[in-house]
Design an enzyme around this catalytic site. Structure first.
Site, PDB file in Angstrom:
ATOM      1  N   ASN A 176       0.812  -0.997   0.141  1.00 18.27           N
ATOM      2  CA  ASN A 176      -0.019  -0.082   0.071  1.00 18.27           C
ATOM      3  C   ASN A 176       0.974   1.365  -0.066  1.00 18.27           C
ATOM      4  OD1 ASN A 176      -2.338   1.838   0.242  1.00 18.27           O
ATOM      5  ND2 ASN A 176      -3.251  -0.147   0.833  1.00 18.27           N
ATOM      6  N   ARG A 177       0.321   2.279   0.512  1.00 18.46           N
ATOM      7  CA  ARG A 177       1.042   3.678   0.228  1.00 18.46           C
ATOM      8  C   ARG A 177       1.597   4.252   1.550  1.00 18.46           C
ATOM      9  NH1 ARG A 177      -3.622   3.046  -2.828  1.00 18.46           N
ATOM     10  NH2 ARG A 177      -3.465   3.375  -5.066  1.00 18.46           N
ATOM     11  N   HIS A 190       3.499  -0.097  -2.656  1.00 19.39           N
ATOM     12  CA  HIS A 190       3.998  -1.392  -2.689  1.00 19.39           C
ATOM     13  C   HIS A 190       5.552  -1.706  -2.913  1.00 19.39           C
ATOM     14  CE1 HIS A 190      -0.324  -2.418  -2.864  1.00 19.39           C
ATOM     15  NE2 HIS A 190      -0.566  -2.391  -3.927  1.00 19.39           N
ATOM     16  N   HIS A 214      -1.412  -9.610  -3.875  1.00 19.03           N
ATOM     17  CA  HIS A 214      -2.315  -8.848  -4.614  1.00 19.03           C
ATOM     18  C   HIS A 214      -3.040  -9.567  -5.620  1.00 19.03           C
ATOM     19  CE1 HIS A 214      -3.697  -5.004  -6.171  1.00 19.03           C
ATOM     20  NE2 HIS A 214      -2.660  -4.348  -5.651  1.00 19.03           N
ATOM     21  N   ASP A 230     -11.154   1.405  -3.251  1.00 18.97           N
ATOM     22  CA  ASP A 230      -9.697   1.224  -2.991  1.00 18.97           C
ATOM     23  C   ASP A 230      -9.280   1.906  -1.603  1.00 18.97           C
ATOM     24  OD1 ASP A 230      -7.014   0.554  -3.278  1.00 18.97           O
ATOM     25  OD2 ASP A 230      -6.685   2.130  -4.833  1.00 18.97           O
ATOM     26  N   GLU A 259      -6.911  -7.391   0.230  1.00 17.94           N
ATOM     27  CA  GLU A 259      -5.471  -7.542   0.584  1.00 17.94           C
ATOM     28  C   GLU A 259      -5.294  -7.459   1.863  1.00 17.94           C
ATOM     29  OE1 GLU A 259      -3.194  -4.824  -2.264  1.00 17.94           O
ATOM     30  OE2 GLU A 259      -5.438  -4.459  -2.950  1.00 17.94           O
TER      31      GLU A 259
END
Length: 349
Positions: A88-89, A114, A183, A250, A314
């Site tokens: 993720n971010r 990621h 993922h 998302d 995820e």
């Protein structure tokens, strides 16, 4: 005689990595039970195929991907891969640990996504065959993609009947953030099916994380009550998106913070009869509805993958947790072990 159905494990050479990627042999591991067959690559620990039985007793492949190794060595949206060091971010690709600031590569607008430019999804792992699965190992060296510490990582896939377990373990030489997930993009009607609108989705979460326009959590932990984020009862996805005028999801959904295994989410498209349950020890799960798929990638069987033709669930720690002290900690310290498991259960009724 013990009549438990055994898992078969086969390995075969799939091909070579391109020379500019360091060459190296890519292997494929095939795990097969009476109800599930899964193919996993030593490149990125990628789940390249996952065939499960439908109501008709026929096997269908329910994950998006490619027929050839070349597909996976080119740019793609992390199909089936293990992503890390941090899934993720991370906002602005920056974080501070023990008073030292680290700057990561920015590969998602202003943020790092990621694991960076060459994350765990793009490297070869060392495999070891187990009686009912395969264990992949790699050492992520200190400074790789900007992260501190030599990180030893083990990802183990085991198949038992209709249950695929994914265990992630790691140990580090310096304090580092770590957040590992797989993922895979699912369409339980079969990969290549046009959309996921008939899927009934439920997520065992009372709260979710609102995000800014670059998909970074604002820091608020918001209740799902009375919003389009309430999946505590199953909803039919297409109708749900219309009802709440949403373009897709998302977002991280906040699970109970217990280290024990628990049900996180369930997906079921009634026509196929297939159900997938996701169980995990993680505190979060990212529900992503394939909003960025645009039909430009040629997938398996020459299928194209348009927007909303797959979903991801995820299991993870919360996004940008390294910069949000009130989120569950994402730091692993020397002498500790990171150890999480996610179980995917498939059945047909």
């Amino acid at each position: 005689r013990f009549w438990a159905a055994m898992t078969e494990v086969k390995r075969e050479v799939l091909g070579q990595m391109p020379r500019e990627e360091g060459g190296g042999v890519v292997e494929k591991f095939i795990l097969k039970s009476d109800s599930v067959k899964v193919e996993i690559l030593s490149l990125g620990c990628i789940i390249a195929a996952l065939e499960t039985k439908g109501r008709d007793g026929e096997f269908s492949d329910v994950v998006l991907g490619f027929d050839t190794l070349e597909g996976y060595t080119r740019k793609h949206p992390f199909f089936g891969a293990v992503v890390g060091r941090v899934a993720n971010r991370i906002a602005k690709g920056r974080f501070t640990v023990d008073g030292k600031e680290y700057q990561l590569f920015l590969n998602n607008g202003p943020n790092s996504l990621h694991g960076g430019a060459r994350g765990f999804d793009k490297v070869l792992w060392s495999p070891q065959v187990l009686p009912n699965g395969v264990c992949f190992f790699r050492l992520s060296p200190d400074g790789e993609e900007g992260y501190p510490g030599d990180l030893k990582v083990w990802v183990t896939y085991t198949l038992s009947g209709g249950e695929l377990a994914i265990n992630y373990r790691a140990q580090t030489s310096k304090t580092t953030p770590i957040n590992l997930t797989n993922h895979a993009y699912f369409n339980l009607a079969g990969q290549g099916s046009r959309d996921i609108y008939d899927h009934e989705i439920s997520i065992e979460a009372d709260s979710y994380l609102p995000v800014d326009d670059t998909k970074i959590p604002t820091g608020e932990v918001a209740t799902v009550q009375g919003t389009g984020f309430d999946f505590r009862q199953p909803v039919e996805l297409g109708k749900h998106l219309q009802k709440f005028h949403l373009d897709g999801f998302d977002h991280n959904f906040c699970l109970q913070q217990a280290q024990a295994r628990r049900l996180a989410a369930r997906a079921h498209p009634p026509p196929s009869g297939r159900t997938m349950e996701v169980h995990t020890t993680q505190p979060g799960i990212q529900f992503y509805t394939g909003n960025n798929l645009d039909g430009s990638l040629k997938g398996k069987g020459a299928m194209v993958y348009p927007k909303h033709s797959a979903f991801c669930l995820e299991t993870q720690n919360w996004p940008d947790a390294v910069n949000k002290p009130h989120f569950p900690s994402v730091l692993l310290r020397p002498g500790e072990e990171y150890n999480h498991t996610t179980w995917l259960l498939f059945n047909a009724a």
